[in-house]
Design an enzyme around this catalytic site. Structure first.
Site, short mmCIF file in Angstrom:
data_model
loop_
_atom_site.label_atom_id
_atom_site.label_comp_id
_atom_site.label_asym_id
_atom_site.label_seq_id
_atom_site.Cartn_x
_atom_site.Cartn_y
_atom_site.Cartn_z
N GLU A 4 6.59 11.05 -1.90
CA GLU A 4 5.78 12.23 -1.50
C GLU A 4 4.64 12.44 -2.49
OE1 GLU A 4 6.40 13.54 1.23
OE2 GLU A 4 8.48 13.05 1.65
N ARG B 211 6.52 17.86 0.72
CA ARG B 211 6.38 18.13 -0.73
C ARG B 211 6.74 19.56 -1.06
NH1 ARG B 211 0.54 15.36 -0.59
NH2 ARG B 211 1.32 13.24 -0.81
N HIS C 202 0.85 -1.20 0.00
CA HIS C 202 0.00 0.00 0.00
C HIS C 202 0.88 1.25 0.00
CE1 HIS C 202 -3.33 -2.66 0.75
NE2 HIS C 202 -2.59 -3.23 1.68
N PHE D 233 -9.59 9.24 -8.54
CA PHE D 233 -8.66 8.31 -7.90
C PHE D 233 -9.21 6.89 -7.89
CE2 PHE D 233 -7.28 12.33 -6.24
CZ PHE D 233 -5.92 12.20 -6.06
N ASN E 164 2.42 17.06 3.04
CA ASN E 164 2.27 18.37 2.39
C ASN E 164 3.47 19.28 2.70
OD1 ASN E 164 0.41 19.71 0.67
ND2 ASN E 164 0.07 21.17 2.32
#
Ligand code: FAD
Length: 391
Positions: A369, A249, A142, A389, A246
């Site tokens: 990321e 990134r 995953h 998605f 976040n």
């Protein structure tokens, strides 16, 4: 009017403060003196032999968790942090990854979601580089879809007992503390796991062809028993880990440009010194076209990074805008690295030059990321209102 500067054609440096340029220069000096002379060799051997020493040096410079406030952290701005990421990654993406994972993933998780005790215990040591952190979200089965994670934490009396495996974890083998995300009866929770806890092991992943001067590990959690206060009290659900991603990134938006810049500089230098057909490579029109395209890519990327950094400092930066920056700047840096590789001809494949090292590193940066596909879908969903998605 100032002359055109091939290293800063848009004058982005003029937008940085004297303090920001000073921080940049001190990180550049550390890279030049302590990492660049060795990094090709580390990359070739697939090692980061001086990780602890380097972490302490970076701690002395104040760049670990530099955008966090208090607890020994420097409390600097998002733009300051970005400038540092660009410099670190101009050296090697592995070095920037060490700093990103430490500051934006492990330290940020504790700072944002941790208890006062967790913050006091870990953050000053981590800011000083005395303790190294890692961040375990991805699992063998995953990656892009962490909501399906299998690693579990169950209550046993007041204790927590963790079982499962995490994969591709930067700093894992050298970490003193792991922030581990696990499924519980009350949803996904984060745990602060000292890596000397019985049942915790972190074997290093071998045979990587990218980020070779970076430690990447599996985390094995086999009945890891933790006290009740090991859980991050404020983090409930995937919001916790996603907020950390976040942050990291955002650093990559700047960092990837650093790798691209290094490739551009190597190509510019090479093409002005090597001659073919009686003149420097730089004198051929196709070479100039490549150099101009690379410069446009790298320096537009710097402007984008600065723009997003200013929005972050103003508190107006959206996660979708971070996706925008990460997607564009990593893809751009990879294009630049590939073009630079062609300009160096056969020498382009050698570790004597930084280009192919950056190129293979950037393949990981494109994937971690949030993959380029995930960021594309994030932007697509924001533009259309339709989530593509699933299903
Ligand atoms: P998958 O999720 O299996 O994806 C495979 C491909 O399918 C990708 O191209 C992906 O974009 C695509 N795909 C998946 N879902 C969809 C969809 N819905 N629609 C279209 N395409 C889709 N993780 C951590 O937790 N901590 C770390 O410190 C860390 N460090 C890393 C260091 C390195 C060097 C690397 C390579 C990875 C690291 N990672 C880390 C893991 C990284 O975050 C994952 O590899 C990444 O999230 C992708 O997951 P995956 O590799 O399982 O690929």
């Amino acid at each position: 009017r100032p002359d055109f500067d091939p290293h800063d054609p848009l004058g982005v440096d003029d937008e940085l403060s004297t303090e920001q340029l000073a921080v940049r220069d001190s990180v550049r000096a550390l890279c030049r003196d302590q990492v660049l002379p060795h990094v090709a060799d580390w990359f070739e051997r697939g090692e980061l032999p001086r990780a602890r020493e380097l972490a302490r040096e970076l701690g002395r410079l104040g760049v670990l968790g530099m955008h966090l406030d208090g607890y020994g952290c420097a409390g600097m701005s998002a733009v300051d942090y970005g400038v540092v990421c660009e410099e670190l990654e101009a050296c090697d993406s592995g070095l920037r990854s060490l700093v990103s994972v430490q500051g934006s993933l492990a330290m940020f998780a504790i700072h944002r979601w941790g208890s006062e005790e967790q913050k006091r215990h870990w953050l000053p040591r981590m800011a000083a580089g005395e303790a190294i952190g890692c961040f375990g979200l991805t699992e063998p089965d995953h990656g892009s879809d962490p909501s399906s994670m299998r690693t579990s934490a169950r209550r046993d009396g007041s204790d927590w007992v963790l079982n499962g495996r995490k994969m591709w974890i930067t700093n894992g083998t050298i970490a003193d503390v792991a922030v581990v995300w696990a499924r519980t009866e009350e949803g996904v929770r984060g745990f602060v796991v000292p890596t000397d806890t019985p049942g915790f092991t972190a074997p290093e992943i071998a045979h990587k062809l990218s980020l070779r001067a970076s430690v990447t590990s599996e985390l094995v959690l086999d009945d890891v028993r933790l006290p009740a206060d090991a859980v991050l009290p404020e983090a409930h659900g995937l919001r916790g880990p996603l907020s950390c991603l976040n942050e990291a990134r955002y650093g990559i938006v700047w960092g990837a440009n650093g790798a691209g810049r290094s490739c551009l500089e190597a190509a510019l230098e090479y093409s002005t010194t090597r001659e073919q057909f009686g003149k420097p490579l730089a004198g051929h029109q196709l070479t100039q076209s490549k150099l101009a395209d690379m410069a446009v890519r790298v320096h537009n990327g710097r402007l984008l990074a600065l723009h997003l950094g200013r929005r972050k400092d103003a508190g107006t930066l959206l996660p979708q805008q971070v996706s925008f920056g990460k997607l564009d700047n990593v893809r751009g840096a990879l294009d630049v690295a590939r073009t630079a590789r062609t300009l160096l001809g056969a020498n382009g494949i050698s570790l004597e030059y930084p280009v192919m090292r950056h190129m293979t590193n950037l393949e990981s940066v494109l994937t971690y990321e949030g993959t380029s596909e995930m960021h594309t879908l994030t932007i697509g969903a924001a533009m259309t209102g339709v989530d593509a998605f699933r299903g």
